[in-house]
Design a protein around this motif. Structure first.
Motif, PDB file in Angstrom:
ATOM      1  N   HIS A 185      -9.057   2.959  -8.324  1.00 17.81           N
ATOM      2  CA  HIS A 185      -9.927   3.991  -7.747  1.00 17.81           C
ATOM      3  C   HIS A 185     -10.719   4.724  -8.812  1.00 17.81           C
ATOM      4  O   HIS A 185     -11.465   5.624  -8.523  1.00 17.81           O
ATOM      5  CB  HIS A 185      -9.098   5.015  -6.965  1.00 17.81           C
ATOM      6  CG  HIS A 185      -8.507   4.430  -5.730  1.00 17.81           C
ATOM      7  ND1 HIS A 185      -9.240   4.211  -4.595  1.00 17.81           N
ATOM      8  CD2 HIS A 185      -7.264   3.995  -5.452  1.00 17.81           C
ATOM      9  CE1 HIS A 185      -8.463   3.671  -3.667  1.00 17.81           C
ATOM     10  NE2 HIS A 185      -7.267   3.532  -4.164  1.00 17.81           N
ATOM     11  N   THR A 228       0.831  -1.188   0.000  1.00 14.86           N
ATOM     12  CA  THR A 228       0.000   0.000   0.000  1.00 14.86           C
ATOM     13  C   THR A 228       0.870   1.243   0.000  1.00 14.86           C
ATOM     14  O   THR A 228       2.094   1.155   0.133  1.00 14.86           O
ATOM     15  CB  THR A 228      -0.980  -0.017   1.197  1.00 14.86           C
ATOM     16  OG1 THR A 228      -2.004   0.939   0.999  1.00 14.86           O
ATOM     17  CG2 THR A 228      -0.258   0.241   2.508  1.00 14.86           C
ATOM     18  N   TRP A 252      -6.155  -1.075  -1.485  1.00 10.89           N
ATOM     19  CA  TRP A 252      -6.994  -1.426  -0.336  1.00 10.89           C
ATOM     20  C   TRP A 252      -6.344  -0.974   0.967  1.00 10.89           C
ATOM     21  O   TRP A 252      -6.158  -1.753   1.902  1.00 10.89           O
ATOM     22  CB  TRP A 252      -7.314  -2.920  -0.308  1.00 10.89           C
ATOM     23  CG  TRP A 252      -8.481  -3.276  -1.163  1.00 10.89           C
ATOM     24  CD1 TRP A 252      -9.791  -3.103  -0.861  1.00 10.89           C
ATOM     25  CD2 TRP A 252      -8.450  -3.848  -2.466  1.00 10.89           C
ATOM     26  NE1 TRP A 252     -10.572  -3.536  -1.894  1.00 10.89           N
ATOM     27  CE2 TRP A 252      -9.768  -3.999  -2.908  1.00 10.89           C
ATOM     28  CE3 TRP A 252      -7.423  -4.248  -3.317  1.00 10.89           C
ATOM     29  CZ2 TRP A 252     -10.106  -4.522  -4.134  1.00 10.89           C
ATOM     30  CZ3 TRP A 252      -7.750  -4.765  -4.545  1.00 10.89           C
ATOM     31  CH2 TRP A 252      -9.082  -4.898  -4.936  1.00 10.89           C
ATOM     32  N   GLY A 291     -16.339  -6.151  -2.098  1.00  9.12           N
ATOM     33  CA  GLY A 291     -15.245  -5.949  -1.164  1.00  9.12           C
ATOM     34  C   GLY A 291     -14.090  -6.883  -1.443  1.00  9.12           C
ATOM     35  O   GLY A 291     -14.185  -7.813  -2.260  1.00  9.12           O
ATOM     36  N   LEU A 292     -13.012  -6.649  -0.747  1.00  5.14           N
ATOM     37  CA  LEU A 292     -11.805  -7.448  -0.930  1.00  5.14           C
ATOM     38  C   LEU A 292     -12.068  -8.930  -0.697  1.00  5.14           C
ATOM     39  O   LEU A 292     -11.647  -9.774  -1.494  1.00  5.14           O
ATOM     40  CB  LEU A 292     -10.705  -6.943   0.003  1.00  5.14           C
ATOM     41  CG  LEU A 292      -9.376  -7.675  -0.041  1.00  5.14           C
ATOM     42  CD1 LEU A 292      -8.768  -7.637  -1.437  1.00  5.14           C
ATOM     43  CD2 LEU A 292      -8.421  -7.079   0.981  1.00  5.14           C
ATOM     44  N   ASP A 299      -8.392  -1.774   4.295  1.00  9.90           N
ATOM     45  CA  ASP A 299      -8.752  -3.139   4.693  1.00  9.90           C
ATOM     46  C   ASP A 299      -7.744  -3.648   5.719  1.00  9.90           C
ATOM     47  O   ASP A 299      -6.674  -3.094   5.903  1.00  9.90           O
ATOM     48  CB  ASP A 299      -8.834  -4.035   3.463  1.00  9.90           C
ATOM     49  CG  ASP A 299     -10.146  -3.831   2.725  1.00  9.90           C
ATOM     50  OD1 ASP A 299     -11.074  -4.617   2.954  1.00  9.90           O
ATOM     51  OD2 ASP A 299     -10.249  -2.857   1.958  1.00  9.90           O
ATOM     52  N   HIS A 343      -6.482  -2.802  -6.683  1.00  8.45           N
ATOM     53  CA  HIS A 343      -7.655  -1.944  -6.586  1.00  8.45           C
ATOM     54  C   HIS A 343      -7.476  -0.753  -7.504  1.00  8.45           C
ATOM     55  O   HIS A 343      -6.409  -0.145  -7.537  1.00  8.45           O
ATOM     56  CB  HIS A 343      -7.867  -1.455  -5.153  1.00  8.45           C
ATOM     57  CG  HIS A 343      -9.172  -0.770  -4.973  1.00  8.45           C
ATOM     58  ND1 HIS A 343      -9.275   0.594  -4.881  1.00  8.45           N
ATOM     59  CD2 HIS A 343     -10.425  -1.262  -4.903  1.00  8.45           C
ATOM     60  CE1 HIS A 343     -10.557   0.908  -4.744  1.00  8.45           C
ATOM     61  NE2 HIS A 343     -11.272  -0.202  -4.754  1.00  8.45           N
TER      62      HIS A 343
END
Length: 164
Positions: free
Chosen positions: A39, A7, A102, A83-84, A105, A37
């Protein structure tokens, strides 16, 4: 499935680190999958292609298959973004799934950070960030710090965390 995240803010080096980690873990004999992910609105299809025409006509799912790969696209058409956990449940079994993005999360993560972006570290406020990979020494809120380009050491850390 064992999962570990990468991340960080935009231009922090996440994708490059992901690429290198996939190559490193694959070279170690693991079957690795990734989940990224986005955005923003993205498309893996192109106007004019048969599959795009199927989607535009209203198909809920379109699968493409060839001798080299297959892909399944699902149109949400106003439904909530999965969702994840829901997305992970749709993936084939692997030794490791590396997750890019994410931020919020709760899976374990390493934060990629570059000095040139001048963004604040996420790690001090997020206990799921287990280490920081950066291009310069910095205060990592008590977490281990790795050089952003030291892929083997980062992979060793992740492997130790997940008992791989």
């Amino acid at each position: 499935m064992k999962v570990y995240g990468v991340t960080g803010w935009k231009n922090a080096g996440k994708t490059g680190l992901m690429e290198r980690l996939v190559a490193e873990f694959t070279a170690r004999g693991l079957r690795v999958s990734t989940l990224k992910h986005a955005h923003h609105s993205f498309d893996v299809d192109h106007p004019g292609r048969d599959s795009h025409r199927h989607r535009e006509a209203g198909a809920h799912q379109v699968m493409l298959g060839s001798a080299n790969r297959w892909a399944l696209m699902t149109e949400l058409r106003g439904e909530a973004e999965p969702g994840l956990d829901a997305l992970l449940s749709m993936m084939a079994p692997a030794d490791l799934v590396l997750i890019e993005g994410w931020k919020r999360d709760r899976h374990p993560k390493i934060e990629a950070w570059r000095a040139q972006t001048a963004n604040p570290l996420i790690a001090p406020e997020d206990p799921t960030i287990r280490a920081v990979a950066s291009d310069t020494p910095l205060d990592t809120a008590g977490r281990p710090r790795f050089d952003l380009d030291d892929t083997a050491a980062i992979a060793d850390f992740i492997a130790g965390e997940l008992d791989l």
